[in-house]
Motif scaffolding. Structure first.
Motif, PDB file in Angstrom:
ATOM      1  N   GLY A  22      77.535  45.938  33.045  1.00  0.00           N
ATOM      2  CA  GLY A  22      76.696  45.664  34.222  1.00  0.00           C
ATOM      3  C   GLY A  22      75.736  46.795  34.557  1.00  0.00           C
ATOM      4  N   SER A  23      75.675  47.820  33.704  1.00  0.00           N
ATOM      5  CA  SER A  23      74.777  48.944  34.032  1.00  0.00           C
ATOM      6  C   SER A  23      73.341  48.667  33.593  1.00  0.00           C
ATOM      7  CB  SER A  23      75.286  50.256  33.417  1.00  0.00           C
ATOM      8  OG  SER A  23      75.343  50.149  32.011  1.00  0.00           O
ATOM      9  N   GLY A  24      73.132  47.558  32.883  1.00  0.00           N
ATOM     10  CA  GLY A  24      71.759  47.165  32.526  1.00  0.00           C
ATOM     11  C   GLY A  24      71.326  47.659  31.157  1.00  0.00           C
ATOM     12  N   LYS A  25      72.287  47.943  30.284  1.00  0.00           N
ATOM     13  CA  LYS A  25      71.937  48.496  28.957  1.00  0.00           C
ATOM     14  C   LYS A  25      71.055  47.538  28.151  1.00  0.00           C
ATOM     15  CE  LYS A  25      76.308  48.903  27.994  1.00  0.00           C
ATOM     16  NZ  LYS A  25      77.191  48.608  29.110  1.00  0.00           N
ATOM     17  N   ARG A  30      65.824  46.334  26.129  1.00  0.00           N
ATOM     18  CA  ARG A  30      64.709  45.457  25.721  1.00  0.00           C
ATOM     19  C   ARG A  30      63.390  45.975  26.279  1.00  0.00           C
ATOM     20  NH1 ARG A  30      68.563  41.482  26.021  1.00  0.00           N
ATOM     21  NH2 ARG A  30      68.971  40.685  23.930  1.00  0.00           N
ATOM     22  N   LEU A  31      63.399  46.324  27.564  1.00  0.00           N
ATOM     23  CA  LEU A  31      62.160  46.812  28.208  1.00  0.00           C
ATOM     24  C   LEU A  31      61.685  48.102  27.555  1.00  0.00           C
ATOM     25  CD1 LEU A  31      63.112  46.258  31.980  1.00  0.00           C
ATOM     26  CD2 LEU A  31      61.486  44.929  30.615  1.00  0.00           C
ATOM     27  N   PRO A 166      66.162  48.213  40.931  1.00  0.00           N
ATOM     28  CA  PRO A 166      65.470  47.336  39.983  1.00  0.00           C
ATOM     29  C   PRO A 166      65.211  48.042  38.639  1.00  0.00           C
ATOM     30  CG  PRO A 166      63.997  48.014  41.770  1.00  0.00           C
ATOM     31  CD  PRO A 166      65.335  48.580  42.082  1.00  0.00           C
ATOM     32  N   PRO A 167      65.190  47.282  37.542  1.00  0.00           N
ATOM     33  CA  PRO A 167      65.071  47.881  36.211  1.00  0.00           C
ATOM     34  C   PRO A 167      63.795  48.694  36.002  1.00  0.00           C
ATOM     35  CG  PRO A 167      65.200  45.470  36.057  1.00  0.00           C
ATOM     36  CD  PRO A 167      65.387  45.837  37.483  1.00  0.00           C
ATOM     37  N   ASP A 168      62.669  48.275  36.631  1.00  0.00           N
ATOM     38  CA  ASP A 168      61.428  49.031  36.366  1.00  0.00           C
ATOM     39  C   ASP A 168      61.504  50.468  36.883  1.00  0.00           C
ATOM     40  OD1 ASP A 168      61.467  47.132  38.465  1.00  0.00           O
ATOM     41  OD2 ASP A 168      59.486  47.819  39.091  1.00  0.00           O
ATOM     42  N   GLU A 169      62.319  50.695  37.935  1.00  0.00           N
ATOM     43  CA  GLU A 169      62.483  52.075  38.430  1.00  0.00           C
ATOM     44  C   GLU A 169      63.207  52.924  37.397  1.00  0.00           C
ATOM     45  OE1 GLU A 169      64.466  52.347  42.236  1.00  0.00           O
ATOM     46  OE2 GLU A 169      62.824  51.262  43.214  1.00  0.00           O
ATOM     47  N   LEU A 171      63.442  52.290  34.246  1.00  0.00           N
ATOM     48  CA  LEU A 171      62.594  52.382  33.044  1.00  0.00           C
ATOM     49  C   LEU A 171      61.631  53.557  33.184  1.00  0.00           C
ATOM     50  CD1 LEU A 171      61.672  51.156  30.333  1.00  0.00           C
ATOM     51  CD2 LEU A 171      60.038  49.779  31.626  1.00  0.00           C
ATOM     52  N   GLU A 172      61.018  53.675  34.358  1.00  0.00           N
ATOM     53  CA  GLU A 172      60.066  54.767  34.591  1.00  0.00           C
ATOM     54  C   GLU A 172      60.749  56.120  34.428  1.00  0.00           C
ATOM     55  OE1 GLU A 172      56.856  56.413  34.580  1.00  0.00           O
ATOM     56  OE2 GLU A 172      56.844  54.229  34.525  1.00  0.00           O
ATOM     57  N   LYS A 173      61.976  56.239  34.965  1.00  0.00           N
ATOM     58  CA  LYS A 173      62.719  57.506  34.861  1.00  0.00           C
ATOM     59  C   LYS A 173      63.047  57.827  33.400  1.00  0.00           C
ATOM     60  CE  LYS A 173      65.454  56.251  38.560  1.00  0.00           C
ATOM     61  NZ  LYS A 173      66.694  56.201  39.319  1.00  0.00           N
ATOM     62  N   ILE A 174      63.387  56.801  32.647  1.00  0.00           N
ATOM     63  CA  ILE A 174      63.716  57.016  31.224  1.00  0.00           C
ATOM     64  C   ILE A 174      62.474  57.485  30.471  1.00  0.00           C
ATOM     65  CG2 ILE A 174      64.414  55.886  29.073  1.00  0.00           C
ATOM     66  CD1 ILE A 174      66.171  54.014  30.714  1.00  0.00           C
ATOM     67  N   LEU A 175      61.368  56.791  30.727  1.00  0.00           N
ATOM     68  CA  LEU A 175      60.133  57.148  30.015  1.00  0.00           C
ATOM     69  C   LEU A 175      59.720  58.580  30.336  1.00  0.00           C
ATOM     70  CD1 LEU A 175      58.157  53.801  30.409  1.00  0.00           C
ATOM     71  CD2 LEU A 175      59.154  54.725  28.308  1.00  0.00           C
ATOM     72  N   GLN A 176      59.923  58.957  31.586  1.00  0.00           N
ATOM     73  CA  GLN A 176      59.601  60.325  31.998  1.00  0.00           C
ATOM     74  C   GLN A 176      60.471  61.335  31.251  1.00  0.00           C
ATOM     75  OE1 GLN A 176      60.018  61.409  36.165  1.00  0.00           O
ATOM     76  NE2 GLN A 176      58.132  60.240  36.534  1.00  0.00           N
TER      77      GLN A 176
END
Ligand code: S3P
Length: 182
Positions: A22-25, A30-31, A166-169, A171-176
């Motif tokens: 449930g952590s969104g892996k 995919r994103l 939300p996943p986009d938040e 995602l942004e942290k990962i990309l950073q």
């Protein structure tokens, strides 16, 4: 004897997403793969394809130990990929061998969530054999217990990203975080 694996260049390194059920892996995997134009693979799906049966069936018919063997075998295969984004099952970090493969072939990102988030994202899920209790309080207790025993391994990740929102938040942290490596 422990094998010494040199870490690959960022381009060649896989990116492993680890964390609780449930952590969104898979969602974030995919994103992230789309964003970075890398191939994506989910080891649970890989196992199901190879075995020709679902994770739930594997647990039921062959037991957890057999599933863990299939999980290590799938990780070994997937780790041969270059530059893949890989969503791992929540328990993949339990084996020292798996942790060694992850470290040697890529970077790991721990998607950290509160057990309450996991509970909210996992309504009674027949395909989650480790969470087969109908009572919500009991399921939350199980999630807390699993997190307690696994978090020391999750915290060994190269990056820790909270994903209760939300996943986009996330995602942004990962990309950073990854920007520093590329
Ligand atoms: C497990 C998590 C599941 C799956 C299996 C065992 C675990 O994957 O591998 O049911 O031990 O936490 P997800 O984390 O993708 O749900």
């Amino acid at each position: 004897m422990e094998r010494a694996f040199p870490r690959r260049s960022f381009k060649e390194a896989n990116i492993y997403l680890i964390g609780m059920m449930g952590s969104g892996k898979s969602t974030l995997g995919r994103l992230l793969a789309e964003e970075l134009k890398r191939p994506f693979v989910d080891t649970d799906e890989w196992i199901e394809l190879r075995a020709g049966s679902s994770i739930a069936e594997i647990f039921r018919e062959r037991g957890e130990a057999h599933f863990r063997d299939l999980e290590t075998a799938s990780l070994l295969e997937v780790s041969q990929g270059r530059g893949w984004v890989v969503a791992l099952g929540g328990g993949a970090v339990l084996r020292a061998e798996n942790r060694r493969i992850i470290r040697a072939t890529g970077y790991s990102i721990y998607l950290k969530i509160r057990p309450e988030t996991g509970l909210a994202r996992l309504p009674s899920h027949p395909e989650r054999p480790l969470l087969q209790v109908a009572d919500l309080k009991e399921r939350l207790r199980l999630l807390r217990q699993l997190l307690l025993s696994r978090e020391p391994y999750y915290l060994e990740a190269d990056f820790i990203v909270e994903n209760d929102g939300p996943p986009d938040e996330a995602l942004e942290k990962i990309l950073q975080a990854l920007r520093h490596l590329s």
